[in-house]
Design a protein around this motif. Structure first.
Motif, PDB file in Angstrom:
ATOM      1  N   ARG A 185       0.787  -1.278   0.028  1.00  0.00           N
ATOM      2  CA  ARG A 185      -0.250   0.014   0.083  1.00  0.00           C
ATOM      3  C   ARG A 185       0.838   1.290   0.103  1.00  0.00           C
ATOM      4  O   ARG A 185       0.559   2.136  -0.883  1.00  0.00           O
ATOM      5  CB  ARG A 185      -0.932  -0.168   1.149  1.00  0.00           C
ATOM      6  CG  ARG A 185      -1.683   1.226   1.480  1.00  0.00           C
ATOM      7  CD  ARG A 185      -2.544   2.021   0.462  1.00  0.00           C
ATOM      8  NE  ARG A 185      -3.493   1.167   0.157  1.00  0.00           N
ATOM      9  CZ  ARG A 185      -4.608   0.972   0.691  1.00  0.00           C
ATOM     10  NH1 ARG A 185      -5.079   1.726   1.545  1.00  0.00           N
ATOM     11  NH2 ARG A 185      -5.609   0.147   0.157  1.00  0.00           N
ATOM     12  N   THR A 186       1.748   1.267   0.767  1.00  0.00           N
ATOM     13  CA  THR A 186       2.852   2.414   0.791  1.00  0.00           C
ATOM     14  C   THR A 186       3.319   2.714  -0.372  1.00  0.00           C
ATOM     15  O   THR A 186       3.935   3.730  -0.765  1.00  0.00           O
ATOM     16  CB  THR A 186       3.631   2.572   2.280  1.00  0.00           C
ATOM     17  OG1 THR A 186       4.529   1.177   1.946  1.00  0.00           O
ATOM     18  CG2 THR A 186       2.752   2.380   3.543  1.00  0.00           C
ATOM     19  N   ALA A 198      20.040  17.020  -5.573  1.00  0.00           N
ATOM     20  CA  ALA A 198      19.347  17.851  -4.582  1.00  0.00           C
ATOM     21  C   ALA A 198      17.635  17.315  -4.271  1.00  0.00           C
ATOM     22  O   ALA A 198      17.165  17.573  -3.337  1.00  0.00           O
ATOM     23  CB  ALA A 198      19.532  19.280  -5.074  1.00  0.00           C
ATOM     24  N   ALA A 199      17.073  17.206  -5.318  1.00  0.00           N
ATOM     25  CA  ALA A 199      15.848  16.983  -5.565  1.00  0.00           C
ATOM     26  C   ALA A 199      15.317  15.519  -5.004  1.00  0.00           C
ATOM     27  O   ALA A 199      14.472  15.472  -4.155  1.00  0.00           O
ATOM     28  CB  ALA A 199      15.135  16.894  -7.100  1.00  0.00           C
ATOM     29  N   ILE A 200      16.352  14.780  -5.264  1.00  0.00           N
ATOM     30  CA  ILE A 200      16.212  13.279  -4.471  1.00  0.00           C
ATOM     31  C   ILE A 200      16.374  13.295  -3.053  1.00  0.00           C
ATOM     32  O   ILE A 200      15.617  13.035  -2.192  1.00  0.00           O
ATOM     33  CB  ILE A 200      17.146  12.332  -5.312  1.00  0.00           C
ATOM     34  CG1 ILE A 200      16.599  12.038  -6.676  1.00  0.00           C
ATOM     35  CG2 ILE A 200      17.103  10.989  -4.256  1.00  0.00           C
ATOM     36  CD1 ILE A 200      17.495  11.137  -7.286  1.00  0.00           C
ATOM     37  N   ILE A 201      17.392  14.082  -2.690  1.00  0.00           N
ATOM     38  CA  ILE A 201      17.617  14.334  -1.036  1.00  0.00           C
ATOM     39  C   ILE A 201      16.565  15.111  -0.459  1.00  0.00           C
ATOM     40  O   ILE A 201      16.088  14.969   0.459  1.00  0.00           O
ATOM     41  CB  ILE A 201      19.003  15.241  -1.337  1.00  0.00           C
ATOM     42  CG1 ILE A 201      20.356  14.321  -1.664  1.00  0.00           C
ATOM     43  CG2 ILE A 201      19.398  15.334   0.486  1.00  0.00           C
ATOM     44  CD1 ILE A 201      20.650  13.178  -0.886  1.00  0.00           C
ATOM     45  N   ASP A 202      16.138  16.075  -1.231  1.00  0.00           N
ATOM     46  CA  ASP A 202      15.198  16.963  -0.507  1.00  0.00           C
ATOM     47  C   ASP A 202      13.694  16.057  -0.386  1.00  0.00           C
ATOM     48  O   ASP A 202      12.894  16.217   0.545  1.00  0.00           O
ATOM     49  CB  ASP A 202      14.655  18.219  -1.364  1.00  0.00           C
ATOM     50  CG  ASP A 202      15.886  19.238  -1.056  1.00  0.00           C
ATOM     51  OD1 ASP A 202      16.828  19.145  -0.324  1.00  0.00           O
ATOM     52  OD2 ASP A 202      15.776  20.184  -2.139  1.00  0.00           O
ATOM     53  N   THR A 203      13.229  15.382  -1.445  1.00  0.00           N
ATOM     54  CA  THR A 203      12.045  14.534  -1.530  1.00  0.00           C
ATOM     55  C   THR A 203      12.329  13.631  -0.251  1.00  0.00           C
ATOM     56  O   THR A 203      11.158  13.324   0.295  1.00  0.00           O
ATOM     57  CB  THR A 203      12.028  13.888  -2.869  1.00  0.00           C
ATOM     58  OG1 THR A 203      11.778  14.853  -3.947  1.00  0.00           O
ATOM     59  CG2 THR A 203      10.751  12.992  -2.888  1.00  0.00           C
ATOM     60  N   LEU A 204      13.421  13.114  -0.430  1.00  0.00           N
ATOM     61  CA  LEU A 204      13.428  11.835   1.023  1.00  0.00           C
ATOM     62  C   LEU A 204      13.305  12.423   2.276  1.00  0.00           C
ATOM     63  O   LEU A 204      12.961  11.989   3.205  1.00  0.00           O
ATOM     64  CB  LEU A 204      14.839  11.140   0.829  1.00  0.00           C
ATOM     65  CG  LEU A 204      14.850  10.128  -0.444  1.00  0.00           C
ATOM     66  CD1 LEU A 204      16.100   9.399  -0.375  1.00  0.00           C
ATOM     67  CD2 LEU A 204      13.867   9.011   0.027  1.00  0.00           C
ATOM     68  N   ALA A 251       9.684  11.636   7.086  1.00  0.00           N
ATOM     69  CA  ALA A 251       8.998  12.266   8.206  1.00  0.00           C
ATOM     70  C   ALA A 251       7.638  12.018   8.079  1.00  0.00           C
ATOM     71  O   ALA A 251       6.868  12.113   9.010  1.00  0.00           O
ATOM     72  CB  ALA A 251       9.419  13.463   8.494  1.00  0.00           C
ATOM     73  N   ALA A 252       7.114  11.584   6.997  1.00  0.00           N
ATOM     74  CA  ALA A 252       5.463  11.483   7.108  1.00  0.00           C
ATOM     75  C   ALA A 252       5.175  10.289   7.670  1.00  0.00           C
ATOM     76  O   ALA A 252       5.946   9.155   7.791  1.00  0.00           O
ATOM     77  CB  ALA A 252       5.201  11.226   5.206  1.00  0.00           C
ATOM     78  N   PRO A 253       3.733  10.033   7.820  1.00  0.00           N
ATOM     79  CA  PRO A 253       3.116   8.829   8.598  1.00  0.00           C
ATOM     80  C   PRO A 253       3.488   7.657   8.287  1.00  0.00           C
ATOM     81  O   PRO A 253       3.812   6.749   8.610  1.00  0.00           O
ATOM     82  CB  PRO A 253       1.715   9.468   8.954  1.00  0.00           C
ATOM     83  CG  PRO A 253       1.733  10.905   8.448  1.00  0.00           C
ATOM     84  CD  PRO A 253       2.838  10.911   7.659  1.00  0.00           C
TER      85      PRO A 253
END
Length: 203
Positions: free
Chosen positions: A69-70, A92-98, A103-105
């Motif tokens: 599901r996730t 940078a986009a990959i780092i920022d996205t992760l 931190a998401a539920p």
């Protein structure tokens, strides 16, 4: 008439399945003791262990479905990586996205589930073969995401594999620092990690 009743039954069964998966993610994300319990999750939504077995077969099937599901939810999370951007911007986009996503539920839920499952891969495969297969699939998908992100830049594929293996653990460390209230400037840390990875990939 029988066909209509079957459709209603199927819809009810699908709704029950969806409710169980959502309840599992909420429970796991809470991090409460005992949250990694299919039986407890069933009780939280007024179901029985038998209902879980009917939908998923056993605890292994249940946890594999939670993992799947996730995976479905984050399938397009890296679509924002601009394939026309220079290497540094892509990293940078990959780092920022992760950094945001971990931190998401859903991410907290999976971290708690993984912490409760066997650490040894052979033991995990023996006791939870479906969950192990799902986690393996995650790893392959992540590696493919990273290869696709840099495919047109002539980056050494082996270096991409090494970087792909490093990034998730490094980002979990930074997210953990944020959650603990680090005195370090984590924006600087992310920038430093990005610069280091770019320098390595360009070598």
């Amino acid at each position: 008439m029988a066909e209509t009743a079957a459709r209603r039954t199927n819809r009810r069964g699908q709704a029950t399945r969806e409710n169980m998966l959502e309840a599992a993610l909420r429970s796991l994300a809470s991090g409460e003791p005992g949250s990694v319990s299919a039986n407890r999750i069933a009780k939280d939504i007024g179901a029985t262990w038998g209902a879980v077995q009917y939908q998923f077969g056993d605890a292994d099937g249940f946890w594999a479905a939670v993992l799947h599901r996730t995976a479905e939810r984050r399938a397009d999370v890296f679509a924002s990586v601009d394939r026309d951007a220079p290497l540094r911007d892509r990293v940078a986009a990959i780092i920022d996205t992760l950094y945001e996503g971990l931190a998401a539920p859903d991410s907290r839920a999976i971290e708690n589930l993984r912490a409760a499952l066997p650490r040894d891969p052979a033991e995990l495969e023996r006791l939870y073969p479906q969950a192990a297969a799902e986690l393996y699939s995650w790893g392959q998908s992540w590696l493919q995401i990273c290869h696709n992100a840099f495919a047109d830049l002539g980056v050494d594929p082996e270096r991409v594999r090494e970087v792909a293996t490093l990034i998730p653990g490094a980002m979990r460390g930074l997210v953990s620092e944020r959650q603990l209230g680090s005195f370090a400037d984590l924006d600087v840390a992310r920038r430093g990690l990005t610069n280091a990875l770019v320098a390595y990939l360009q070598t």
